[in-house]
Enzyme design. Structure first.
Site, short mmCIF file in Angstrom:
data_model
loop_
_atom_site.label_atom_id
_atom_site.label_comp_id
_atom_site.label_asym_id
_atom_site.label_seq_id
_atom_site.Cartn_x
_atom_site.Cartn_y
_atom_site.Cartn_z
N ARG A 165 -2.57 10.53 6.61
CA ARG A 165 -2.66 9.13 7.05
C ARG A 165 -2.26 8.19 5.93
NH1 ARG A 165 -6.47 4.95 6.53
NH2 ARG A 165 -8.02 6.27 5.51
N GLU B 76 -7.30 1.88 -2.69
CA GLU B 76 -5.88 1.95 -2.97
C GLU B 76 -5.33 0.55 -3.28
OE1 GLU B 76 -3.90 4.58 -0.29
OE2 GLU B 76 -1.99 3.56 -0.51
N LEU C 99 -15.41 5.52 -3.35
CA LEU C 99 -13.98 5.18 -3.31
C LEU C 99 -13.58 4.07 -4.29
CD1 LEU C 99 -11.52 6.14 -1.57
CD2 LEU C 99 -11.63 3.89 -0.55
N GLN D 277 -7.90 14.62 4.50
CA GLN D 277 -7.28 13.87 3.40
C GLN D 277 -8.23 13.72 2.21
OE1 GLN D 277 -6.53 9.39 3.69
NE2 GLN D 277 -4.47 10.22 3.65
N HIS E 265 -11.94 12.16 2.02
CA HIS E 265 -11.93 10.77 2.49
C HIS E 265 -11.77 10.62 3.99
CE1 HIS E 265 -11.24 6.49 2.07
NE2 HIS E 265 -10.06 6.58 2.64
N ARG F 180 -0.94 9.34 -0.29
CA ARG F 180 -2.19 9.83 -0.89
C ARG F 180 -2.16 11.32 -1.21
NH1 ARG F 180 -6.49 6.42 2.83
NH2 ARG F 180 -6.05 4.46 1.77
N PHE G 147 0.86 -1.19 0.00
CA PHE G 147 0.00 0.00 0.00
C PHE G 147 0.90 1.24 0.00
CE2 PHE G 147 -4.59 0.92 1.27
CZ PHE G 147 -5.12 -0.08 0.49
N HIS H 94 -8.55 11.49 -0.85
CA HIS H 94 -8.04 10.25 -1.42
C HIS H 94 -7.93 10.46 -2.93
CE1 HIS H 94 -7.77 6.05 -2.56
NE2 HIS H 94 -7.76 5.67 -1.31
C1 LIG Z 1 -14.69 3.46 1.11
C2 LIG Z 1 -13.67 3.51 2.20
C3 LIG Z 1 -12.70 2.54 2.28
C4 LIG Z 1 -11.77 2.56 3.30
N1 LIG Z 1 -10.83 1.59 3.36
C5 LIG Z 1 -9.94 1.58 4.37
C6 LIG Z 1 -8.98 0.54 4.46
O1 LIG Z 1 -8.93 -0.37 3.66
N2 LIG Z 1 -8.10 0.58 5.49
C7 LIG Z 1 -8.11 1.57 6.42
O2 LIG Z 1 -7.28 1.53 7.33
N3 LIG Z 1 -9.03 2.56 6.36
C8 LIG Z 1 -9.95 2.59 5.37
N4 LIG Z 1 -10.88 3.58 5.31
C9 LIG Z 1 -11.01 4.50 6.44
C10 LIG Z 1 -11.75 3.80 7.58
O3 LIG Z 1 -12.74 2.98 7.05
C11 LIG Z 1 -12.41 4.77 8.55
O4 LIG Z 1 -11.51 5.76 8.93
C12 LIG Z 1 -12.86 4.02 9.79
O5 LIG Z 1 -13.68 2.96 9.42
C13 LIG Z 1 -13.57 4.89 10.81
O6 LIG Z 1 -13.99 4.04 11.84
P1 LIG Z 1 -14.61 4.59 13.18
O7 LIG Z 1 -14.87 3.40 14.06
O8 LIG Z 1 -13.77 5.67 13.72
O9 LIG Z 1 -15.98 5.25 12.74
P2 LIG Z 1 -17.16 4.74 11.78
O10 LIG Z 1 -16.95 3.39 11.25
O11 LIG Z 1 -17.41 5.86 10.85
O12 LIG Z 1 -18.37 4.60 12.76
C14 LIG Z 1 -18.97 5.73 13.34
C15 LIG Z 1 -20.12 5.27 14.20
O13 LIG Z 1 -20.61 6.38 14.94
C16 LIG Z 1 -22.02 6.46 14.83
N5 LIG Z 1 -22.42 7.84 15.04
C17 LIG Z 1 -21.97 8.95 14.39
N6 LIG Z 1 -22.56 10.04 14.91
C18 LIG Z 1 -23.39 9.61 15.89
C19 LIG Z 1 -24.29 10.25 16.77
N7 LIG Z 1 -24.47 11.58 16.78
N8 LIG Z 1 -25.02 9.48 17.63
C20 LIG Z 1 -24.89 8.14 17.64
N9 LIG Z 1 -24.04 7.48 16.83
C21 LIG Z 1 -23.31 8.22 15.98
C22 LIG Z 1 -22.31 5.92 13.45
O14 LIG Z 1 -23.64 5.52 13.36
C23 LIG Z 1 -21.32 4.75 13.42
O15 LIG Z 1 -21.85 3.65 14.08
C24 LIG Z 1 -11.81 3.59 4.27
C25 LIG Z 1 -12.77 4.57 4.18
C26 LIG Z 1 -13.69 4.55 3.14
C27 LIG Z 1 -14.68 5.64 3.03
#
Ligand SMILES: Cc1cc2nc3c(=O)[nH]c(=O)nc-3n(C[C@H](O)[C@H](O)[C@H](O)COP(=O)(O)OP(=O)(O)OC[C@H]3O[C@@H](n4cnc5c(N)ncnc54)[C@H](O)[C@@H]3O)c2cc1C
Length: 572
Positions: free
Chosen positions: A385, A254, A251, A235, A350, A285, A122, A237
């Site tokens: 990142r 990558e 998306l 960021q 992203h 990125r 990556f 992407h």
């Molecule tokens: C398409 C895509 C592909 C990606 N691929 C990768 C990858 O391969 N590798 C990598 O390392 N990263 C990747 N990323 C980045 C990574 O997926 C995210 O940064 C990460 O999943 C964020 O996880 P999190 O647990 O912080 O939050 P999230 O998974 O965004 O979860 C947030 C949670 O908070 C809840 N929430 C939000 N606001 C409230 C509120 N006010 N009240 C109650 N609940 C709330 C939501 O409902 C959800 O359950 C990718 C991102 C995208 C968009």
């Protein structure tokens, strides 16, 4: 007053059921705490489920020369040394254990021929480091953590939005929210809260982020008195879909470049040779996004304003096996067969490197009882990142925040909920229904997205950022008078009216920090200050609320211990 509302009580309340929230929940449970997880969507649908390419961890299954030290160095280099070095160290040291644990809990990773977890290349990672499940890694991660959490006994409150954190004096006491279906209000009482609400991408027009990513957690924490760190670093992407318009921003993982995808402009030139001849498509990125942007701006873009990304030189069966989601995404949404022809791709908003300022060891914010982890927290990734470092961030710091939140709850007395705060939260939510005039939130949101896209995008200037801050004041004034029609039942316009307030706070934090940072570093590119300046490399930005005003302060980057300094110096 509190009797008026449905009330739930847990030692630890986790806001967010993505990777960070679920990993925190599993750990807090293991410490003997009673744990509630609240999320806007259904359990299993958090944005993490969309993660594709993989989880970075120096397992050394494919490249034996890898080590936590190499991962640490890559992360610091990728973040242009603005990272919280202690977070980068813990992240690199602990992510292999977090992966093994995930496997023990049932995650089925792709395998090497000799049966180990397979790892792929990556951008910005010196070695093949990303543990993956085809291009559906997030799905496997969520499925595993969710099974584990539910089986161990978390209380799940889904389709529920938290709109305010409640405090008992200086300490956290609970949260106020509403059930999205019925619009009924609900109270949560908790000794500790972990914010794991993910990112802010929905404030921009072209984004890879899901509808949930409206910066709620950062806004909730800010409103409650916590600090936000380095918010200028957003960021873009390099590879989102650019066509058709309905899927713009979606998306293109990558992993396509990790599997050998080649970027070309309309003249067929492999343009990364110009911008980063050493790393080419596997550059970081920020560099690839700026390169594509520049090619398009200088008239060498693809027909729909992007670049071509080609993986068709690989055998069709290989592409379908390693990139199944990409194959279907292009086939179903754009009628493009990526095993035969190139994709058209362009930058998409992203990820936010900035976030709630936390302690590296515990994820504690500056408010007693309030913790944060995952994309909502800042520090680990510095100015940019690396791909794959978010999923490992969620596991390492989700676990640490869950652990510390449970420990905090053990030594805390039951908090009291304050009626005045609850009343204010209710009033704020109902206000848009009480107006007979005013704009609807959709119009304001759409215009906010367009404004941020054009004035707070990949390339920035003082003039644009100052204009953006002026525009944000106007948006705030309009949002204060917006109107929502209908009732609280199944009302997405009403939901957006609250999300919009959060997006306005984070947008102001981003623009304020971006205007102040007079240099270019990582994802923050200033046309008027194109150089990376040593002096700025010693400063982090902290945003806080003082009275009704948003304030910005510079704080010194924490001094690194000699052994880590030496590690980084080895490469110079
Ligand atoms: C398409 C895509 C592909 C990606 N691929 C990768 C990858 O391969 N590798 C990598 O390392 N990263 C990747 N990323 C980045 C990574 O997926 C995210 O940064 C990460 O999943 C964020 O996880 P999190 O647990 O912080 O939050 P999230 O998974 O965004 O979860 C947030 C949670 O908070 C809840 N929430 C939000 N606001 C409230 C509120 N006010 N009240 C109650 N609940 C709330 C939501 O409902 C959800 O359950 C990718 C991102 C995208 C968009």
């Amino acid at each position: 007053m509190t009797q008026k509302y449905e009330t739930h009580e847990n030692d630890v309340l986790i806001i967010g059921a993505g990777g960070a929230g679920l990993r925190a929940a599993v750990e807090a449970l293991a410490q003997g705490a009673s744990v509630g997880v609240v999320c806007k969507s259904l359990l299993g649908k958090a944005h993490t489920v969309m993660a594709e390419g993989g989880i970075a961890a120096a397992m050394c299954n494919v490249d034996q020369a890898d080590s936590w030290r190499a991962h640490f160095k890559d992360t610091m280099r990728g973040g242009k040394f603005l990272n919280n070095w202690r977070m980068a160290q813990l992240h690199a040291q602990e992510s292999p254990d977090r992966i093994r644990e995930l496997e023990q809990w049932g995650a089925l990773f792709d395998r090497t021929d000799d049966g180990n977890i397979l790892q792929r290349a990556f951008g910005g990672h010196t070695y093949k480091r990303l543990c993956h499940v085809g291009d559906r890694t997030g799905l496997e991660m969520i499925r595993t953590l969710q099974d584990r959490g539910v089986q161990q006994g978390i209380d799940v409150y889904m389709e529920c939005t938290i709109t305010r954190l409640l405090k008992d004096g200086d300490k956290i006491a609970g949260a106020f929210g509403y059930w999205r279906e019925q619009g009924r209000f609900v109270l949560f009482k908790a000794k500790s809260i972990v914010i794991a609400t993910g990112g802010i991408g929905k404030a921009w027009k072209v984004t890879s982020n899901s509808w949930e990513c409206t910066g709620d957690g950062m806004a909730l924490a800010y409103e409650a008195g916590a600090e936000l760190l380095d918010m200028e670093f957003v960021q873009f992407h390099p590879t989102g879909m650019v066509w058709p318009p309905g899927v713009q921003g979606l998306l293109v993982t990558e992993a396509v470049r990790g599997e050998g995808g080649i970027l070309r402009n309309k003249n067929g030139e492999r343009f990364m040779e110009k911008y980063d001849p050493k790393r080419m498509e596997l550059s970081t990125r920020d560099v690839v996004a700026r390169s594509i942007y520049t090619e398009v701006k200088e008239g060498r873009g693809s027909p729909h304003g992007g670049a071509f990304l080609d993986i068709s030189h690989k055998p069709a069966e290989y592409v379908k096996r390693k990139l199944p989601s990409m194959y279907h995404q292009f086939k179903d949404l754009a009628d493009v067969d990526i095993t035969k022809v190139p994709m058209e791709v362009g930058p998409t908003c992203h990820y936010v490197m900035g976030g709630i300022r936390v302690d590296a060891e515990t994820g504690a914010s500056t408010i007693s009882g309030l913790f944060a982890a995952g994309e909502a927290a800042g520090g680990l990734h510095g100015a940019n990142r690396l791909g794959g470092n978010s999923l490992s961030d969620l596991l390492v710091f989700g676990r640490r925040a869950g652990l510390a939140a449970a420990e905090h709850a053990k030594k805390s007395a039951a908090p009291n909920l304050d009626n005045a705060q609850i009343e204010a939260a209710e009033k704020q939510l109902l206000a848009p229904f009480e107006r007979t005039t005013g704009e609807n939130p959709y119009t304001i949101h759409m215009e906010l997205q367009e404004m941020l896209q054009s004035l707070v995008g990949i390339f920035r200037t003082a003039e644009d950022l100052s204009r953006a801050l002026g525009e944000l004041e106007k948006f705030k004034a309009r949002a204060a008078l917006m109107r929502v029609e209908g009732s609280r039942l199944f009302n997405p316009g009403w939901h957006l009216s609250r999300d919009l307030q959060c997006m306005l706070i984070v947008a102001q934090a981003v623009a304020t920090s971006a205007l102040a940072r007079q240099e270019s570093r990582g994802a923050h590119s200033r046309i008027d200050f194109p150089k990376t300046e040593d002096a700025w490399g010693k400063k982090n930005h902290v945003i806080a609320k003082k009275g009704d005003a948003m304030t910005l302060a510079e704080i010194p980057v924490r001094e690194m211990p000699d052994e880590l300094k030496q590690l980084l110096a080895e490469d110079k």
